[in-house]
Design a protein around this motif. Structure first.
Motif, short mmCIF file in Angstrom:
data_model
loop_
_atom_site.label_atom_id
_atom_site.label_comp_id
_atom_site.label_asym_id
_atom_site.label_seq_id
_atom_site.Cartn_x
_atom_site.Cartn_y
_atom_site.Cartn_z
N ASN A 209 0.85 -1.19 0.00
CA ASN A 209 0.00 0.00 0.00
C ASN A 209 0.88 1.24 0.00
OD1 ASN A 209 -2.33 1.75 0.44
ND2 ASN A 209 -1.49 1.99 2.50
N TYR A 210 0.59 2.17 -0.89
CA TYR A 210 1.38 3.41 -0.98
C TYR A 210 0.55 4.65 -0.67
CZ TYR A 210 4.43 0.13 -3.34
OH TYR A 210 5.21 -0.97 -3.63
N TRP A 211 -0.67 4.47 -0.22
CA TRP A 211 -1.56 5.60 0.02
C TRP A 211 -1.55 6.00 1.49
CZ3 TRP A 211 -4.15 8.05 -3.91
CH2 TRP A 211 -4.13 7.42 -5.16
N PRO A 212 -1.78 7.28 1.79
CA PRO A 212 -1.91 7.69 3.19
C PRO A 212 -2.98 6.86 3.90
CG PRO A 212 -1.80 9.63 1.77
CD PRO A 212 -1.92 8.43 0.87
N ASP A 213 -2.78 6.61 5.19
CA ASP A 213 -3.72 5.77 5.93
C ASP A 213 -5.11 6.39 5.98
OD1 ASP A 213 -1.70 3.96 6.44
OD2 ASP A 213 -1.12 4.91 8.35
#
Length: 439
Positions: free
Chosen positions: A400-404
């Motif tokens: 996962n590379y997206w902000p939490d």
């Protein structure tokens, strides 16, 4: 009292009837029915035709190319409505001239006669000068008839436009120009010394400008020509009218819009035509190259990554060769882009990503993909659990590379055309791997 308002208008109009007046002036229409090519305005069902029938003339702006009858139409409107006709040119008039015209119109109005004020090249007046017309138009002191070759929505105040109808005069077509030549031959009581093909070439050379055509005809009438001229002989005597093209006005934007849309529509022939129109008219080649480079990213993108390469290579070739040799490189880039598969997926992805960036502010990326150059950063979890993609069997970790605080988005949606079809297959492959890993 009437003597206070006498000017040179009547003398000027009388001079049109003298034998030594220019042919175009002697052929000025004497009634609305004599105007050619503008039936949509002066016909019984046209805007002006209806005004005349109702006996109520409102202020208007006549917008059309040169030589389409704007001045003649304004004069006939004054005759038809019995208004006093006053003509000024924005090129030669200033504030003092306007004050004088308005003062005379006021005095004339008090004596019971309104003024039809014809303002040629009205777009040349600045904003404050245009505002000076407003109170006189509102009171009915003057009926304003402005003439312009430029788009009124760009050049005229909104307040002035709200008080005047914009009426569009058509560029004179072949039929209308042929009617003008027929009228000229009847007035001169002789035929033009031209073959039928040469007459057609003469009409084409006018590029829709009636005055230019009549000036050319007058030259031919004045020459001692024994045998009718054919097109090549005519070309040696007369010159073509230069195409109407102002590089900072509407014609410029119309043609560049047409070029862009023809490229987008994958029509190489029309694209090349509009490219030629602009280059022949004197457009800067680098302006066209900038648009083609932009087009390669906006409308082709990754459907054919070579389009951007071709466009930039054309710029480099033109800068190296100059005109006219370098213009062939522009043609090559134009044709490449016109015939390439099209996709605006990258363009749409940019707009969507930019919107998310503005909306989400300063969200932190997930800690697993953050570098941890200090022990403190390692202690608080920076870089923990990061998977190095090259060490996986498929070269794909599925991390996962997206902000939490943010759900993954789908900005880029490649189309099934050109190279993007391959990209779509890759994305689908990776998406399936990601689904298996997150299971």
């Amino acid at each position: 009292m009437q003597g206070l308002f006498d000017d040179k208008e009547d003398q000027q109009r009388d001079s049109e009837n003298t034998p030594d007046a220019p042919l175009a002036d002697r052929l000025r229409p004497r009634q609305l029915a004599d105007i050619v090519g503008q039936d949509h305005l002066v016909g019984a069902e046209g805007t002006i035709g209806r005004m005349i029938a109702a006996g109520k003339l409102s202020s208007m702006v006549l917008w059309g190319p040169p030589g389409t009858g704007k001045t003649s139409l304004a004069r006939l409107l004054a005759d038809q409505t019995e208004l006093h006709f006053k003509a000024i040119s924005a090129v030669f008039s200033g504030v003092a001239d306007l004050k004088k015209v308005f003062a005379e119109a006021d005095m004339r109005f008090q004596s019971g006669k309104a003024t039809l004020l014809f303002v040629d090249e009205i777009h040349r007046f600045n904003r404050s000068q245009q505002d000076s017309f407003l109170p006189y138009v509102e009171r009915g002191t003057v009926v304003l008839v402005g003439a312009t070759t430029e788009n009124p929505s760009f050049e005229l105040n909104a307040a002035l436009l709200s008080r005047a109808q914009v009426l569009i005069l058509n560029r004179l077509d072949t039929t209308a120009l042929g009617q003008l030549l027929d009228k000229a031959e009847k007035l001169e009581e002789k035929s033009l010394p031209l073959t039928e093909n040469a007459k057609e070439a003469l009409i084409a050379s006018a590029d829709g400008d009636g005055r230019f055509l009549l000036n050319q005809a007058e030259t031919l009438f004045s020459l001692d020509i024994a045998d009718p001229l054919d097109p090549p002989q005519l070309a040696k005597i007369l010159h073509r009218r230069m195409a109407v093209y102002d590089k900072d006005r509407e014609g410029h934007y119309n043609l560049i819009s047409a070029l862009h849309k023809a490229l987008r529509g994958s029509d190489p022939q029309a694209s090349l035509y509009y490219l030629a129109r602009m280059l022949v008219a004197g457009e800067q080649p680098l302006f066209l190259l900038r648009r083609i480079v932009r087009f390669a990213s906006e409308d082709i993108g990754l459907a054919d990554p070579q389009a951007l390469v071709q466009a930039l290579a054309a710029k480099q070739a033109y800068e190296f060769l100059g005109s006219p040799e370098g213009e062939l490189a522009i043609v090559q880039a134009c044709l490449y882009c016109a015939t390439a598969p099209k996709s605006n997926a990258a363009y749409k992805a940019q707009k969507a990503a930019w919107k998310s960036a503005r909306d989400t502010g300063s969200l932190m990326p997930p800690q697993n993909i953050l570098n941890a150059p200090t022990s403190l950063m390692k202690d608080i979890g920076y870089g923990k659990g990061y998977s190095y993609d090259h060490e996986t069997d498929d070269g794909f970790s599925g991390d996962n590379y997206w902000p939490d605080e943010m759900q993954p988005e789908q900005y880029y949606q490649p189309v099934d055309r050109g190279f993007e079809h391959k990209i779509r297959e890759r994305l689908d492959f990776w998406e399936n791997l990601r689904a298996e890993k997150t299971g």
